[in-house]
Motif scaffolding. Sequence first.
Motif, PDB file in Angstrom:
ATOM      1  N   LYS A   8       0.545  -3.399 -15.437  1.00  0.00           N
ATOM      2  CA  LYS A   8      -0.473  -3.375 -14.368  1.00  0.00           C
ATOM      3  C   LYS A   8       0.126  -2.820 -13.075  1.00  0.00           C
ATOM      4  O   LYS A   8      -0.523  -2.071 -12.346  1.00  0.00           O
ATOM      5  CB  LYS A   8      -1.041  -4.776 -14.144  1.00  0.00           C
ATOM      6  CG  LYS A   8      -1.951  -5.236 -15.254  1.00  0.00           C
ATOM      7  CD  LYS A   8      -2.420  -6.660 -15.048  1.00  0.00           C
ATOM      8  CE  LYS A   8      -3.204  -7.139 -16.250  1.00  0.00           C
ATOM      9  NZ  LYS A   8      -3.529  -8.556 -16.190  1.00  0.00           N
ATOM     10  N   GLN A  65       0.392   0.966 -13.385  1.00  0.00           N
ATOM     11  CA  GLN A  65      -0.915   1.588 -13.170  1.00  0.00           C
ATOM     12  C   GLN A  65      -1.312   1.560 -11.702  1.00  0.00           C
ATOM     13  O   GLN A  65      -1.857   2.533 -11.179  1.00  0.00           O
ATOM     14  CB  GLN A  65      -1.975   0.881 -14.031  1.00  0.00           C
ATOM     15  CG  GLN A  65      -1.777   1.109 -15.509  1.00  0.00           C
ATOM     16  CD  GLN A  65      -2.583   0.154 -16.372  1.00  0.00           C
ATOM     17  OE1 GLN A  65      -3.267  -0.742 -15.878  1.00  0.00           O
ATOM     18  NE2 GLN A  65      -2.514   0.334 -17.675  1.00  0.00           N
ATOM     19  N   LEU A  66      -1.010   0.469 -11.010  1.00  0.00           N
ATOM     20  CA  LEU A  66      -1.321   0.353  -9.587  1.00  0.00           C
ATOM     21  C   LEU A  66      -0.543   1.396  -8.784  1.00  0.00           C
ATOM     22  O   LEU A  66      -1.095   2.047  -7.895  1.00  0.00           O
ATOM     23  CB  LEU A  66      -1.003  -1.058  -9.083  1.00  0.00           C
ATOM     24  CG  LEU A  66      -1.134  -1.286  -7.573  1.00  0.00           C
ATOM     25  CD1 LEU A  66      -2.572  -1.050  -7.104  1.00  0.00           C
ATOM     26  CD2 LEU A  66      -0.661  -2.680  -7.208  1.00  0.00           C
ATOM     27  N   TYR A  85       0.647   4.312  -9.777  1.00  0.00           N
ATOM     28  CA  TYR A  85       0.081   5.644 -10.023  1.00  0.00           C
ATOM     29  C   TYR A  85      -1.277   5.809  -9.318  1.00  0.00           C
ATOM     30  O   TYR A  85      -1.586   6.881  -8.820  1.00  0.00           O
ATOM     31  CB  TYR A  85      -0.032   5.919 -11.521  1.00  0.00           C
ATOM     32  CG  TYR A  85       1.309   6.169 -12.182  1.00  0.00           C
ATOM     33  CD1 TYR A  85       2.285   6.956 -11.575  1.00  0.00           C
ATOM     34  CD2 TYR A  85       1.617   5.616 -13.414  1.00  0.00           C
ATOM     35  CE1 TYR A  85       3.515   7.188 -12.169  1.00  0.00           C
ATOM     36  CE2 TYR A  85       2.850   5.852 -14.026  1.00  0.00           C
ATOM     37  CZ  TYR A  85       3.786   6.631 -13.392  1.00  0.00           C
ATOM     38  OH  TYR A  85       4.998   6.870 -13.990  1.00  0.00           O
ATOM     39  N   LYS A  86      -2.046   4.737  -9.264  1.00  0.00           N
ATOM     40  CA  LYS A  86      -3.334   4.794  -8.553  1.00  0.00           C
ATOM     41  C   LYS A  86      -3.098   5.020  -7.054  1.00  0.00           C
ATOM     42  O   LYS A  86      -3.761   5.857  -6.427  1.00  0.00           O
ATOM     43  CB  LYS A  86      -4.112   3.502  -8.776  1.00  0.00           C
ATOM     44  CG  LYS A  86      -5.445   3.451  -8.062  1.00  0.00           C
ATOM     45  CD  LYS A  86      -6.181   2.152  -8.342  1.00  0.00           C
ATOM     46  CE  LYS A  86      -7.477   2.121  -7.594  1.00  0.00           C
ATOM     47  NZ  LYS A  86      -7.530   1.104  -6.575  1.00  0.00           N
ATOM     48  N   LEU A  87      -2.152   4.279  -6.471  1.00  0.00           N
ATOM     49  CA  LEU A  87      -1.855   4.435  -5.046  1.00  0.00           C
ATOM     50  C   LEU A  87      -1.301   5.829  -4.742  1.00  0.00           C
ATOM     51  O   LEU A  87      -1.578   6.393  -3.680  1.00  0.00           O
ATOM     52  CB  LEU A  87      -0.867   3.364  -4.589  1.00  0.00           C
ATOM     53  CG  LEU A  87      -1.409   1.938  -4.557  1.00  0.00           C
ATOM     54  CD1 LEU A  87      -0.279   0.938  -4.338  1.00  0.00           C
ATOM     55  CD2 LEU A  87      -2.484   1.781  -3.489  1.00  0.00           C
ATOM     56  N   GLN A  88      -0.551   6.400  -5.668  1.00  0.00           N
ATOM     57  CA  GLN A  88      -0.020   7.750  -5.473  1.00  0.00           C
ATOM     58  C   GLN A  88      -1.135   8.790  -5.414  1.00  0.00           C
ATOM     59  O   GLN A  88      -1.027   9.772  -4.697  1.00  0.00           O
ATOM     60  CB  GLN A  88       0.936   8.130  -6.609  1.00  0.00           C
ATOM     61  CG  GLN A  88       2.277   7.507  -6.499  1.00  0.00           C
ATOM     62  CD  GLN A  88       3.199   7.964  -7.608  1.00  0.00           C
ATOM     63  OE1 GLN A  88       2.776   8.178  -8.744  1.00  0.00           O
ATOM     64  NE2 GLN A  88       4.464   8.121  -7.283  1.00  0.00           N
ATOM     65  N   SER A  89      -2.190   8.564  -6.171  1.00  0.00           N
ATOM     66  CA  SER A  89      -3.264   9.551  -6.235  1.00  0.00           C
ATOM     67  C   SER A  89      -4.230   9.465  -5.052  1.00  0.00           C
ATOM     68  O   SER A  89      -5.013  10.374  -4.835  1.00  0.00           O
ATOM     69  CB  SER A  89      -4.037   9.399  -7.547  1.00  0.00           C
ATOM     70  OG  SER A  89      -4.733   8.166  -7.559  1.00  0.00           O
ATOM     71  N   GLU A  90      -4.155   8.383  -4.290  1.00  0.00           N
ATOM     72  CA  GLU A  90      -5.026   8.248  -3.127  1.00  0.00           C
ATOM     73  C   GLU A  90      -4.530   9.162  -2.008  1.00  0.00           C
ATOM     74  O   GLU A  90      -3.331   9.286  -1.781  1.00  0.00           O
ATOM     75  CB  GLU A  90      -5.049   6.800  -2.642  1.00  0.00           C
ATOM     76  CG  GLU A  90      -5.741   5.864  -3.606  1.00  0.00           C
ATOM     77  CD  GLU A  90      -5.736   4.417  -3.141  1.00  0.00           C
ATOM     78  OE1 GLU A  90      -5.162   4.108  -2.072  1.00  0.00           O
ATOM     79  OE2 GLU A  90      -6.298   3.590  -3.864  1.00  0.00           O
ATOM     80  N   LYS A 143       0.816  -1.216   0.000  1.00  0.00           N
ATOM     81  CA  LYS A 143       0.000   0.000   0.000  1.00  0.00           C
ATOM     82  C   LYS A 143       0.853   1.272   0.000  1.00  0.00           C
ATOM     83  O   LYS A 143       0.490   2.268  -0.617  1.00  0.00           O
ATOM     84  CB  LYS A 143      -0.928  -0.005   1.216  1.00  0.00           C
ATOM     85  CG  LYS A 143      -1.917   1.115   1.218  1.00  0.00           C
ATOM     86  CD  LYS A 143      -2.884   0.979   2.373  1.00  0.00           C
ATOM     87  CE  LYS A 143      -3.861   2.143   2.347  1.00  0.00           C
ATOM     88  NZ  LYS A 143      -4.809   2.084   3.427  1.00  0.00           N
TER      89      LYS A 143
END
Length: 170
Positions: free
Chosen positions: A110, A113-114, A116-121, A32
């Motif tokens: 993948k 992308q994961l 970058y997604k975790l960075q934006s949270e 995470k």
Amino acid sequence: MSNLMGKLLESVDQKDIIAFAEGINGLIAVTKNVVYLQRGKLLERKSLKTYMIKSITSIQTKKPSMLAAGHFQIIASGSGDDTKRFGSAFDYAKDENTVMIRGNFDDFKKIEQLIYKLQSEPNPAVSVAQAAPTSEDAFTKLEKLAKLKEQGIISEEEFELKKKEILSQV
């Protein structure tokens, strides 16, 4: 389980790993808050690098071709890209922030992308009250941080990274 994954699990709890992909000379595992890059083949010395998700500034991927391996390279704040602008696969293979890829490029995409997604949270640990510390708070934090460095709890690199973060908020 591969030899590299076994080595990684000596340092990281398997239940914390969200995703991983294994390349030619190493693997990438994502939790995470942290990305682990484990390098080293069977007869090579194993090395484990950790990157805080929020400190990763970019990820470079290149799809493998029929003649050359592809790569997955992490560039984080405080670390440079040791490869040349138009580097060869050999240049990337030498870079400690890079895992070489053969057939599982989609797994690495993948993971990119994961990350970058975790960075934006949003980081739930940072409250609105903590968002703008006073200069006195920053000084206190820097003193505590220096003590952690002196005690060997954090590295010089971690100290400098956190110091920049604290000073940028003042």
